[in-house]
Design a protein around this motif. Structure first.
Motif, mmCIF file in Angstrom:
data_model
loop_
_atom_site.group_PDB
_atom_site.id
_atom_site.type_symbol
_atom_site.label_atom_id
_atom_site.label_comp_id
_atom_site.label_asym_id
_atom_site.label_seq_id
_atom_site.Cartn_x
_atom_site.Cartn_y
_atom_site.Cartn_z
ATOM 1 N N MET A 166 -3.679 1.291 8.744
ATOM 2 C CA MET A 166 -4.247 0.496 9.174
ATOM 3 C C MET A 166 -4.121 -0.330 10.241
ATOM 4 N N GLN A 167 -4.125 -1.884 10.957
ATOM 5 C CA GLN A 167 -3.777 -2.415 12.011
ATOM 6 C C GLN A 167 -3.549 -2.530 11.313
ATOM 7 N N ASN A 168 -1.720 -3.376 11.463
ATOM 8 C CA ASN A 168 -1.239 -4.817 11.035
ATOM 9 C C ASN A 168 -1.672 -5.671 12.138
ATOM 10 N N VAL A 169 -2.406 -6.731 11.238
ATOM 11 C CA VAL A 169 -3.168 -7.670 12.126
ATOM 12 C C VAL A 169 -2.505 -8.757 12.611
ATOM 13 N N PRO A 170 -1.915 -9.801 13.225
ATOM 14 C CA PRO A 170 -1.454 -10.961 13.188
ATOM 15 C C PRO A 170 -1.649 -11.892 12.825
ATOM 16 N N GLY A 171 -1.307 -12.793 12.151
ATOM 17 C CA GLY A 171 -1.565 -13.901 11.646
ATOM 18 C C GLY A 171 -0.831 -14.248 9.936
ATOM 19 N N THR A 172 -1.664 -15.047 9.413
ATOM 20 C CA THR A 172 -0.666 -15.945 8.345
ATOM 21 C C THR A 172 -2.140 -16.053 7.494
ATOM 22 N N ARG B 119 -8.399 -2.662 12.521
ATOM 23 C CA ARG B 119 -8.595 -1.372 11.927
ATOM 24 C C ARG B 119 -8.145 -0.051 11.732
ATOM 25 N N ILE B 120 -8.751 0.905 10.751
ATOM 26 C CA ILE B 120 -8.482 1.795 10.105
ATOM 27 C C ILE B 120 -8.052 3.235 10.882
ATOM 28 N N TYR B 121 -6.427 3.586 10.637
ATOM 29 C CA TYR B 121 -6.310 4.285 11.983
ATOM 30 C C TYR B 121 -6.262 6.019 10.599
ATOM 31 N N GLY B 122 -6.048 6.146 9.113
ATOM 32 C CA GLY B 122 -5.846 7.031 9.037
ATOM 33 C C GLY B 122 -6.280 6.902 7.288
#
Length: 456
Positions: A105-111, A92-95
């Motif tokens: 942007m969203q810091n998406v969990p994962g590797t 997700r882009i916040y700004g």
């Protein structure tokens, strides 16, 4: 502290203060932690507290320098927003921060590290999930992207060469010395366009990049070079990435799976064409940063990219042309005329003690360049002498300097008929293979030594 280090540190701290202020105003919260990631491109992970909620953010900064065909970072934010809106896994882009320019942007969990998957079955499942997302992206309607300013190519040549045409102005603008290998590759590509590929798609172009968590792909990432072009370009770039960042399964199996879910018929020759094209434009992208390095560049990274990508160019072209590459013979010498001074320089660098993790990465970059310089000191004269001797045989003349040879080769490439293709390819392959033999055991050259295009 050295004044240059102090100035760099102050600049970094100023940027972080501005980013924190922007994020706090944007999301009406308070930054409780900001971490600069130890990589060559500016990026931060941020924790923002808003009420009882902790929002995990990733901030992607400008790469710096003139090395991108699409320098406007907003373009990537727009593309990520659009694909997410249409169901493709993306952050997700916040700004967008204007100063310093950065995507929040969203810091998406994962590797991305597939060694963290529980077994081979999960790795293959992840790879197929990625292919599902890629195929779905290739089917997206293009109107919304065109409305945001993404070029829509028409016709086989424009679609197949979309990447070349996007990168060429950057290459032409920054070119400061002859590039005979790249000019040879460009001529070959323009002469061998697949004329039947007439359906464009949105392509990530630097594909194969995804994160996963608990056996599920959580996001695709890095759409800096996304464009509209031939969807098989994404298969080609993912194939190249599989060398150093495995996709999760045998590429031939993943390509067959892509055919199943996309409805595309098997076209291995087109994938080979795009492998040659993507490696060529990638080498074009960084050619000037090595020929004419600029202050502040991540020099070790650019040298690594340059030697590895040039090797992929000759291997991809050999594959597309049905040619073999024979490893050339070379006498490796361990020490050059400046060995003692280089030993002193290595020792001096090793005496530098830095606690800050980010500054340690910069010091490690210096170590890698010093190591590479040691091999160059020992071998560069021999390498250039053999280059000039072989080129002289092909062109029927002799050269006093290596630069003179490169200029003559570029002139020859510009007018050479197709009957010279195999001889020129063999010449360029010998040049790069000798350099990989010399530099392949260094930290900078190691990735070039592991080039292996997966079977189709």
């Amino acid at each position: 502290m050295n004044m240059a280090v102090q100035d760099t540190t102050n600049t970094d701290q100023q940027q972080e203060r501005k980013l924190c202020q922007f994020v706090e105003e944007l999301l009406e919260g308070r930054v409780t932690n900001i971490e600069r990631l130890p990589r060559w491109r500016p990026a931060w992970n941020v924790d923002l507290k808003r009420g009882d909620e902790i929002i995990k953010l990733h901030i992607r900064g400008e790469r710096g320098g003139d090395v991108s065909p699409f320098p406007d970072l907003r373009r990537e934010a727009d593309i990520l927003t659009l694909i997410r809106q249409q169901g493709i896994p993306a952050p997700r882009i916040y700004g967008f921060c204007e100063d310093p320019q950065a995507i929040v942007m969203q810091n998406v969990p994962g590797t991305r590290d597939l060694s963290q998957a529980k077994d081979n079955a999960e790795r293959l499942s992840l790879a197929k999930q990625y292919i599902d997302a890629m195929a779905a992206m290739h089917k997206l309607p293009l109107d919304a992207f065109v409305a945001r300013g993404i070029d829509l190519p028409h016709g086989a040549e424009a679609i197949s060469l979309a990447g070349l045409e996007a990168y060429y102005p950057l290459y032409e603008r920054n070119k400061t010395r002859p590039q005979p290998l790249l000019e040879f590759a460009l001529n070959w590509l323009r002469r061998n366009v697949p004329q039947h590929r007439i359906k464009p798609s949105l392509v990530q172009y630097d594909s194969g990049q995804y994160l996963f968590e608990n056996g599920k792909v959580s996001t695709l990432y890095d759409f800096e070079f996304a464009m509209i072009g031939d969807p098989l370009a994404d298969l080609a770039s993912a194939r190249m990435r599989d060398n150093y960042e495995p996709l999760g399964g045998p590429f031939s199996e993943l390509y067959r799976y892509y055919q199943e879910v996309s409805g595309e018929k098997p076209e291995p020759d087109v994938v080979r064409f795009h492998t040659a094209l993507f490696s060529t434009v990638s080498a074009m992208q960084f050619s000037a940063t090595v020929a004419t390095p600029q202050p502040g560049d991540p020099h070790d990274t650019y040298i690594e990219f340059d030697i590895a990508l040039r090797r992929v160019v000759v291997h991809a072209m050999a594959e597309a042309m049905g040619a073999e590459i024979a490893p050339p013979a070379i006498n490796i010498v361990e020490h050059g005329p400046n060995a003692e001074l280089l030993s002193m320089l290595t020792d001096a660098v090793n005496q530098v003690q830095i606690e800050d993790e980010f500054q340690q990465t910069k010091l490690n970059a210096v170590r890698k360049i010093v190591e590479y310089l040691g091999r160059a000191d020992a071998m560069i004269n021999q390498l250039q002498a053999v280059d000039m001797q072989e080129a002289g045989v092909l062109l029927g003349c002799s050269f006093a300097h290596h630069d003179e040879m490169e200029a003559a080769l570029e002139r020859f490439v510009a007018t050479a008929s197709t009957e010279h293709d195999l001889a020129l390819l063999a010449l360029f392959a010998s040049q790069i293979e000798r350099r990989v033999q010399v530099f392949g055991q260094t930290a900078i050259g190691r990735s070039a030594s592991h080039i292996d295009l997966p079977a189709l």
